[in-house]
Design a protein around this motif. Structure first.
Motif, short mmCIF file in Angstrom:
data_model
loop_
_atom_site.label_atom_id
_atom_site.label_comp_id
_atom_site.label_asym_id
_atom_site.label_seq_id
_atom_site.Cartn_x
_atom_site.Cartn_y
_atom_site.Cartn_z
N VAL A 155 -5.88 -36.82 0.50
CA VAL A 155 -6.02 -36.91 1.96
C VAL A 155 -5.11 -35.89 2.63
O VAL A 155 -3.94 -35.76 2.27
CB VAL A 155 -5.67 -38.33 2.47
N PHE A 156 -5.64 -35.19 3.62
CA PHE A 156 -4.90 -34.19 4.39
C PHE A 156 -4.84 -34.66 5.84
O PHE A 156 -5.88 -34.80 6.49
CB PHE A 156 -5.56 -32.82 4.28
N PHE A 157 -3.63 -34.94 6.34
CA PHE A 157 -3.42 -35.41 7.70
C PHE A 157 -3.14 -34.21 8.59
O PHE A 157 -2.27 -33.40 8.30
CB PHE A 157 -2.24 -36.39 7.73
N LEU A 158 -3.87 -34.12 9.70
CA LEU A 158 -3.80 -32.94 10.57
C LEU A 158 -3.37 -33.34 11.98
O LEU A 158 -3.56 -34.49 12.40
CB LEU A 158 -5.18 -32.28 10.66
N ASP A 159 -2.81 -32.37 12.70
CA ASP A 159 -2.54 -32.63 14.11
C ASP A 159 -3.80 -32.39 14.94
O ASP A 159 -4.00 -33.01 15.97
CB ASP A 159 -1.34 -31.85 14.63
N GLN A 160 -4.67 -31.48 14.47
CA GLN A 160 -5.98 -31.25 15.08
C GLN A 160 -6.85 -30.52 14.08
O GLN A 160 -6.35 -29.89 13.15
CB GLN A 160 -5.87 -30.46 16.38
N LEU A 161 -8.17 -30.60 14.26
CA LEU A 161 -9.09 -29.90 13.38
C LEU A 161 -9.09 -28.41 13.70
O LEU A 161 -9.06 -28.04 14.88
CB LEU A 161 -10.51 -30.44 13.53
N PRO A 162 -9.15 -27.56 12.69
CA PRO A 162 -9.32 -26.12 12.97
C PRO A 162 -10.66 -25.90 13.66
O PRO A 162 -11.63 -26.62 13.40
CB PRO A 162 -9.32 -25.49 11.57
N GLU A 163 -10.72 -24.92 14.53
CA GLU A 163 -11.97 -24.63 15.25
C GLU A 163 -13.08 -24.21 14.31
O GLU A 163 -14.24 -24.51 14.55
CB GLU A 163 -11.73 -23.54 16.30
N ASP A 164 -12.75 -23.49 13.26
CA ASP A 164 -13.75 -22.97 12.33
C ASP A 164 -13.69 -23.68 10.98
O ASP A 164 -13.73 -23.06 9.93
CB ASP A 164 -13.58 -21.47 12.15
N LEU A 165 -13.61 -25.02 11.00
CA LEU A 165 -13.51 -25.81 9.78
C LEU A 165 -14.76 -25.64 8.93
O LEU A 165 -15.87 -25.92 9.38
CB LEU A 165 -13.31 -27.29 10.12
N PRO A 166 -14.61 -25.14 7.68
CA PRO A 166 -15.79 -24.93 6.83
C PRO A 166 -16.29 -26.26 6.26
O PRO A 166 -15.59 -27.27 6.30
CB PRO A 166 -15.25 -24.02 5.71
N PRO A 167 -17.51 -26.27 5.70
CA PRO A 167 -18.05 -27.51 5.12
C PRO A 167 -17.38 -27.90 3.80
O PRO A 167 -17.62 -28.97 3.28
CB PRO A 167 -19.53 -27.20 4.92
N SER A 168 -16.54 -27.04 3.26
CA SER A 168 -15.76 -27.32 2.05
C SER A 168 -14.36 -26.77 2.26
O SER A 168 -14.19 -25.74 2.89
CB SER A 168 -16.40 -26.63 0.84
N LEU A 169 -13.35 -27.47 1.72
CA LEU A 169 -11.97 -27.01 1.91
C LEU A 169 -11.51 -26.01 0.86
O LEU A 169 -10.46 -25.40 1.02
CB LEU A 169 -11.02 -28.22 1.89
N SER A 170 -12.26 -25.84 -0.24
CA SER A 170 -11.83 -24.91 -1.28
C SER A 170 -11.70 -23.50 -0.73
O SER A 170 -12.47 -23.08 0.13
CB SER A 170 -12.80 -24.94 -2.46
N ASP A 171 -10.70 -22.78 -1.25
CA ASP A 171 -10.39 -21.45 -0.72
C ASP A 171 -11.44 -20.40 -1.07
O ASP A 171 -11.75 -19.53 -0.26
CB ASP A 171 -9.03 -20.99 -1.24
N ASP A 172 -11.98 -20.45 -2.27
CA ASP A 172 -12.88 -19.41 -2.77
C ASP A 172 -14.34 -19.73 -2.45
O ASP A 172 -14.78 -20.87 -2.63
CB ASP A 172 -12.69 -19.28 -4.29
#
Length: 141
Positions: free
Chosen positions: A105-122
């Motif tokens: 689980v990743f707790f955020l202060d806000q969602l990034p504007e350009d949040l991708p459909p997957s969190l993986s970097d590559d």
């Protein structure tokens, strides 16, 4: 025509396992508004967002998706999950890689504007289904 027309079995996982294939009618998910969270407490619509991995995530920095830079407050990530496989082209094992486990689980202060459909970097890892997630909200109350 479907790419599965005439297919009755597929390889699934390693060890020569196979699964039966059959067509089904499309399934429609009901639209559901969260009404409660674990423990019966009311769900917060004004809380901060969290992302829960539904598949293991591959990140260049352990347990830290690059797309969450500057937004990450805290994370609950168990020990890294070793991932490997068999390289058919080379005829040998693929090198071990380490992933953040599903359920992290990743707790955020806000969602990034350009949040991708997957969190993986590559990009290739994202296309393979690594780093899928669902969203929720949390409060510090």
């Amino acid at each position: 025509p479907s790419p599965l027309t005439g297919v009755t079995t597929l390889a699934f996982g390693g060890e020569g396992r196979r699964v039966a294939v059959r067509a089904t009618d499309p399934f429609e998910w009901d639209a559901v508004e969260p009404s409660s969270v674990a423990g019966g407490h009311p769900a917060s619509t004004s809380g901060k967002p969290f992302l829960l991995l539904t598949t293991p995530g591959m990140f260049a920095r352990p347990s830290r998706p690059a797309c969450l830079d500057g937004k990450l407050v805290a994370a609950a990530v168990p020990a890294a999950l070793a991932v490997s496989g068999w390289d058919l082209a080379r005829g040998g094992p693929k090198p071990n890689r380490f992933a953040a486990a599903a359920g992290s689980v990743f707790f955020l202060d806000q969602l990034p504007e350009d949040l991708p459909p997957s969190l993986s970097d590559d990009l290739f890892d994202r296309q393979q289904g690594w780093g899928c997630y669902v969203k929720g909200t949390w409060t510090d109350e």
